[in-house]
Design an enzyme around this catalytic site. Structure first.
Site, mmCIF file in Angstrom:
data_model
loop_
_atom_site.group_PDB
_atom_site.id
_atom_site.type_symbol
_atom_site.label_atom_id
_atom_site.label_comp_id
_atom_site.label_asym_id
_atom_site.label_seq_id
_atom_site.Cartn_x
_atom_site.Cartn_y
_atom_site.Cartn_z
ATOM 1 C CG ASN A 13 -1.710 1.258 1.393
ATOM 2 O OD1 ASN A 13 -1.828 2.038 0.434
ATOM 3 N ND2 ASN A 13 -2.294 1.480 2.559
ATOM 4 C CE LYS A 15 0.088 3.590 4.744
ATOM 5 N NZ LYS A 15 -0.066 3.804 6.141
ATOM 6 C CG HIS A 98 -6.003 2.176 5.091
ATOM 7 N ND1 HIS A 98 -5.592 3.088 6.024
ATOM 8 C CD2 HIS A 98 -4.958 1.320 4.906
ATOM 9 C CE1 HIS A 98 -4.337 2.808 6.380
ATOM 10 N NE2 HIS A 98 -3.934 1.738 5.708
ATOM 11 C CD GLU A 100 -3.102 5.773 6.574
ATOM 12 O OE1 GLU A 100 -3.106 5.811 5.339
ATOM 13 O OE2 GLU A 100 -2.155 5.328 7.240
ATOM 14 C CD GLU A 171 -3.887 -2.263 7.284
ATOM 15 O OE1 GLU A 171 -2.747 -2.471 6.864
ATOM 16 O OE2 GLU A 171 -4.526 -1.233 7.012
ATOM 17 N N GLY A 177 1.985 2.420 10.717
ATOM 18 C CA GLY A 177 2.950 3.514 10.575
ATOM 19 C C GLY A 177 3.623 3.911 11.870
ATOM 20 C CB SER A 216 4.776 -1.580 12.091
ATOM 21 O OG SER A 216 4.356 -0.242 12.247
HETATM 22 C C1 PEP Z 1 -1.037 0.362 6.046
HETATM 23 O O1 PEP Z 1 -1.211 1.569 6.135
HETATM 24 O O2 PEP Z 1 -1.832 -0.353 5.405
HETATM 25 C C2 PEP Z 1 0.129 -0.197 6.732
HETATM 26 C C3 PEP Z 1 0.128 -1.452 7.043
HETATM 27 O O3 PEP Z 1 1.152 0.688 7.009
HETATM 28 P P1 PEP Z 1 2.553 0.353 7.722
HETATM 29 O O4 PEP Z 1 3.055 -0.956 7.191
HETATM 30 O O5 PEP Z 1 3.431 1.487 7.397
HETATM 31 O O6 PEP Z 1 2.261 0.238 9.190
#
Ligand code: PEP
Length: 260
Positions: A13, A15, A98, A100, A171, A177, A216
């Protein structure tokens, strides 16, 4: 069907990151290794780079996905992108709900469910993101949050006979993040719970739906997470912007595919 029959899926992803130059550089490295990967791999770039990614990835086995779509089919929806437009660019996957987007675009569970149905109707596989905030985990409401987020989408898809087209991404919002990853046991508990929620609709579909972990994920923690029985792949944010890190995670998934 057991974990061995659910092929591991690693999704990047990106973003709102990248430029035409970095897209070419990143995909040049990832694409060159694609034939050696034994897991399924997909990249979800920003909309504006879908065409370039489609061209660069066409000779590789890497699939294309988008980060969102409109819940409407077409019309006066300035700024929106429809499911049909995504299939026009040969997208196979679309991320939906997601955290976000839930937080900064006010996307509710019902809108996510409508988008999932739009996606499936157009021939896309929706990857529906669910997960609890840190406050929700601290107040012991993780399972309540997950069951609500799953139920609203699964009700709509099951009514249309489309539940088997679903992919879920667990998630935990606190892990996205942040550099803080859920331990493999914490993630496995959530994944097993999500699968039990889906089994309330159909035991066999629950066994076939892939549930990805996101938050992460890095080369250092991927092996422990991806080895868990209900973790069928990863949704990778930050580490997907680094070709070597992303490929290392895909290598871990490939190695696990070989032993299953
Ligand atoms: C995401 O935003 O889908 C995600 C998993 O981000 P990160 O791996 O940076 O935590």
């Amino acid at each position: 069907m057991g974990a061995g029959l659910r092929r591991k899926l690693i999704v990047g992803n990106w973003k709102m990151n990248g430029s035409r130059q970095t897209v070419r550089e990143l995909l040049g490295v990832i694409g060159a290794r694609s034939k050696a990967l034994g897991c399924e791999v997909a990249i979800c770039p920003p909309f504006v780079y879908l065409d370039l990614c489609d061209v660069v990835l066409s000779a590789t086995g890497i699939k294309l996905g988008a980060q969102d779509l409109s819940e409407h089919a077409n019309g006066a929806r300035t700024g929106d992108v429809s499911a049909a437009m995504l299939t026009d660019f040969r997208c196979r996957y679309v991320l939906l709900g997601h955290s976000e987007r839930r937080a900064s675009h006010g996307e509710c569970d019902e809108a996510v469910a409508r988008k999932a149905l739009q996606a499936i109707t157009a021939g896309l596989s929706p990857i529906v993101c669910v997960g609890e905030t840190w406050e929700e985990r601290q107040s012991d409401s993780t399972h309540d949050v997950l069951s609500r987020q799953i139920r609203v989408v699964a009700d709509v898809l099951a009514r249309s006979g489309q539940l088997m087209a679903l992919t879920v991404a667990y998630e935990p919002v606190w892990a996205i993040g942040s550099g803080v990853t859920a331990t493999a046991d914490v993630a496995q508990d959530a994944h097993a719970f999500i699968r039990r929620c889906l089994a309330g609709y159909s035991a066999s579909i629950a066994q076939s739906v892939r549930i990805l972990y996101g938050g992460s994920m890095k080369p250092e923690n991927a092996a422990a997470l991806l080895a868990m029985p209900d973790i069928d792949g990863g949704l990778i944010g930050g580490a997907s912007l680094n070709a070597q890190q992303f490929l290392s995670i895909a290598d871990v998934a490939t190695a696990l595919e070989a032993v299953q």
